[in-house]
Design an enzyme around this catalytic site. Structure first.
Site, PDB file in Angstrom:
ATOM      1  N   HIS A 204     -10.776   3.626 -10.022  1.00  0.00           N
ATOM      2  CA  HIS A 204     -11.686   2.669  -9.837  1.00  0.00           C
ATOM      3  C   HIS A 204     -12.919   2.299 -10.661  1.00  0.00           C
ATOM      4  O   HIS A 204     -13.370   1.202 -10.770  1.00  0.00           O
ATOM      5  CB  HIS A 204     -12.194   2.711  -8.390  1.00  0.00           C
ATOM      6  CG  HIS A 204     -11.261   2.305  -7.278  1.00  0.00           C
ATOM      7  ND1 HIS A 204     -11.283   2.876  -6.144  1.00  0.00           N
ATOM      8  CD2 HIS A 204     -10.151   1.436  -7.371  1.00  0.00           C
ATOM      9  CE1 HIS A 204     -10.186   2.310  -5.415  1.00  0.00           C
ATOM     10  NE2 HIS A 204      -9.534   1.444  -6.142  1.00  0.00           N
ATOM     11  N   GLU A 456      13.400  -4.022  -9.297  1.00  0.00           N
ATOM     12  CA  GLU A 456      12.698  -2.847  -9.932  1.00  0.00           C
ATOM     13  C   GLU A 456      13.699  -1.463 -10.026  1.00  0.00           C
ATOM     14  O   GLU A 456      13.087  -0.510 -10.485  1.00  0.00           O
ATOM     15  CB  GLU A 456      11.380  -2.734  -9.197  1.00  0.00           C
ATOM     16  CG  GLU A 456      11.463  -2.401  -7.805  1.00  0.00           C
ATOM     17  CD  GLU A 456      10.063  -2.280  -7.060  1.00  0.00           C
ATOM     18  OE1 GLU A 456       9.146  -2.022  -7.498  1.00  0.00           O
ATOM     19  OE2 GLU A 456      10.134  -2.749  -5.989  1.00  0.00           O
ATOM     20  N   ASP A 480       8.328  -0.174 -12.380  1.00  0.00           N
ATOM     21  CA  ASP A 480       9.365   0.893 -12.002  1.00  0.00           C
ATOM     22  C   ASP A 480      10.795   0.607 -12.721  1.00  0.00           C
ATOM     23  O   ASP A 480      11.748   1.607 -12.712  1.00  0.00           O
ATOM     24  CB  ASP A 480       9.508   0.544 -10.396  1.00  0.00           C
ATOM     25  CG  ASP A 480       8.410   1.362  -9.683  1.00  0.00           C
ATOM     26  OD1 ASP A 480       8.286   2.689 -10.023  1.00  0.00           O
ATOM     27  OD2 ASP A 480       8.152   1.097  -8.565  1.00  0.00           O
ATOM     28  N   CYS A 527       5.840  -9.376 -12.155  1.00  0.00           N
ATOM     29  CA  CYS A 527       4.645  -8.866 -11.924  1.00  0.00           C
ATOM     30  C   CYS A 527       4.013  -7.452 -11.946  1.00  0.00           C
ATOM     31  O   CYS A 527       3.206  -7.082 -11.464  1.00  0.00           O
ATOM     32  CB  CYS A 527       4.839  -9.101 -10.249  1.00  0.00           C
ATOM     33  SG  CYS A 527       6.058  -7.801  -9.370  1.00  0.00           S
TER      34      CYS A 527
END
Length: 603
Positions: A204, A456, A480, A527
């Site tokens: 983060h 994926e 993935d 994506c």
């Protein structure tokens, strides 16, 4: 002059003087207590948690109205972690049961929670253990008698006589998002950038650095011992490099790059209102990936054409109680409303043995006590659609919430990790059942919500003819897809160098998916991280891709590349690349093409 290599987690270059933050770790006292002292230790814990809650609340209240959405989101996350019973209740129980002091109990529980996170295969969720550690550190500081948010005073940094004061580059073992906000907003501090010994691209701290536009390099082992207070340094976040005491030539070169980068950013901002079209007029959709409802604001500010991927796992992780239908509805509806009619693709829960729900949440699903929380090979285990089909009520609750959100915006449902046709059929039957339940309860929803699938795993890419008969759109999850195609765990440092998005096999599967979708008149998006990498924008355009979904911060750079590319030249590049047998050969072809495009744009 010396150069240290780490992980560049944001873009840009910072030049400034070092300020070393004191190590944040504390000497943790560990001792047994008497039964009569239990109430005192529990009270100390309660008081420390209260101090940190108040400090985080004050920080959040002070966030500027125009601050990036991540700022409040990360403070909310730390507040949520602070209130999780795994951290705030369990240590009290340890004090009572084991008769140990508060600090010892808290650190025992910290390690147990972090072990759960660190066993997760997904890099983003695995790195959430850093947030837990940062929150606990603040509580430990409060237990030690200091203010949770107290940071050391910054000394006056040395500077050549007659020159203006230098900007500050912070050097620390680790830096929590809340600490970064303290420092960035501190009066009189001109924060140029920061480097840390810990952290990675999905922490983060890294995400906040990107959203605030602060150049940062993380993962520089022992950097605090490699620099002196006041050293002049260059933080090259583009290359993941820290240059200590650069010579005059190097310093001048980087100053020129800083000037050029500022001019380039100004040019990018001019593109915000432009429609993304190739030079020969082909319209391209540039969508945003988000993790939190608040991220929708950043997507809009970046000029996103919609949300291409709303990861919903964040609502479920690190909490005792699973979110109910109303809570989920509010989160999804918030994004749908914010996007004002633009499409919002909501991915159903991608959780499983490698993304562990805590024990209380698992109990609510009826998982037997003592059942393993981590499988021997979690990447190939019960996850995503497999997990949802195994726990029907969990799946139905989420589907009802998503469908209800479709009444306030343009919502689409995306099902992850499909490999079998029967998984699609089962998912569609669950959607139909959720619609019937909503009708019975008289809830509004759009009955025509499209259902799409993620491509994926290689099995999905090789089963497309059956998939396109059942689905309304496809989304290629390149992260993935690369991992499963090449049998590479990208989180395993011993083999991660083999993880290559330009491997011919990966490109063949991507090309096959795009072409099949085009032939079947099904929208196809990418994506994964690949969508935001400008080095492959032209190649993906040449393969026929018309929808890219990426982090909001990458949208304008990709748009610039789209505007500079013609479909014809992109198709020619793709033709050359798809004949290549080696990633290095492909990479060179992409570099040559990018150089030509940059030259044309400059002229």
């Amino acid at each position: 002059m010396k150069t240290l290599q780490g992980i560049g987690v944001s873009r840009g270059i910072a030049i400034g003087r070092v300020h070393r933050l004191a190590p944040s770790e504390l000497d943790i006292r560990q001792f047994q207590i008497e039964r009569k002292d239990v109430l005192h230790e529990v009270a100390r814990l309660n008081n420390a948690f209260s101090l940190v809650r108040a400090e985080l609340d004050a920080l959040r209240d002070g966030v500027a109205a125009d601050a990036p959405g991540e700022v409040r989101a990360f403070l909310d996350l730390h507040r949520m972690i602070l209130d999780d019973s795994m951290l705030c209740d369990a240590p009290r129980d340890l004090v009572r049961q084991k008769l140990i002091n508060a600090e010892w109990a808290l650190t025992i529980q910290l390690e147990q929670v972090c072990r759960q996170f660190e066993s997760i295969d997904d890099e983003y969720f695995r790195s959430r253990s850093e947030d837990v550690r940062q929150v606990v550190e603040r509580v430990l500081k409060a237990l030690a008698g200091g203010e949770a948010g107290t940071l050391p005073k910054l000394p006056a940094l040395r500077k050549p006589e007659g020159e203006a004061a230098d900007r500050v580059v912070l050097v620390a073992r680790d830096l929590a998002p809340a600490d970064m906000l303290h420092l960035k907003d501190r009066a009189g501090l001109d924060l140029a950038g920061f480097v840390t010994e810990l952290g990675g691209a999905t922490s983060h701290t890294a995400i906040l650095a990107r959203s605030l536009g602060v150049p940062a390099v993380l993962g520089l082992a022992d950097v605090r011992s490699a620099v002196e207070e006041g050293d002049l340094v260059i933080v090259d976040a583009d290359e993941g490099r820290l240059i200590v005491q650069p010579d005059a030539a190097e310093l001048d070169s980087y100053r020129q790059r800083v000037k050029a980068a500022a001019e380039a950013r100004a040019e990018l901002r001019k593109l915000k209102g432009k429609i993304a079209r190739t030079r020969d007029g082909i319209a391209i959709e540039l969508l945003a990936n988000i993790e939190l409802p608040g991220d929708a604001r950043e997507a809009l500010e970046a000029g996103a054409d919609g949300i291409g991927l709303f990861r919903t796992e964040f609502l479920f992780m690190n909490r005792d109680r699973l979110p109910d239908e109303d809570e989920q509805y509010e989160a999804y509806a918030k994004v749908a409303r914010a996007m004002k009619g633009k499409p919002v693709v909501i991915r159903t829960l991608d959780i499983g043995a490698d993304k562990v729900l805590n024990e209380v949440a698992r109990d609510s699903l009826g998982i037997a006590a003592g059942a393993p929380t981590v499988e021997s090979n979690p990447a190939l285990g019960l996850r995503a659609i497999r997990y949802c089909l195994a726990y029907p009520e969990l799946f139905l609750t989420q589907l009802r919430a998503i469908l209800r959100a479709s009444s306030v915006g343009t919502v689409r449902i995306l099902v992850p990790m499909l490999a079998h046709v029967h998984e699609i059929d089962s998912a569609l039957s669950f959607v139909a059942r959720a619609k019937e339940q909503l009708k019975e309860r008289k809830h509004k929803f759009d009955a025509r919500v499209p259902v799409g699938g993620m491509i994926e795993v290689p099995a999905a890419a090789l089963s497309l003819p059956a998939f396109v008969k059942r689905l309304k759109f496809l989304s290629i999850g390149t992260n993935d897809l690369i991992q499963y195609t090449l049998a590479i765990d990208r989180a395993d440092s011993s083999v991660s160098h083999l993880y290559d998005h330009l491997h011919p096999a990966v490109l063949q599967l991507i090309s096959r998916t795009i072409k099949t979708g085009e032939k079947s008149r099904l929208p196809v998006s990418v994506c994964g991280e690949m969508a935001g990498e400008t080095e492959v924008t032209e190649l993906l355009l040449g393969l026929g891709l018309k929808q890219f979904s990426m982090h909001p911060s990458q949208i304008l750079a990709v748009k610039q590349r789209v505007l500079a590319t013609s479909r014809r030249s992109a198709i020619q590049l793709a033709s050359r690349v798809m004949r290549a047998a080696d990633p290095m050969e492909i990479r060179k072809a992409l570099e040559r093409s990018a150089a030509r495009a940059d030259s044309q744009r400059a002229s």
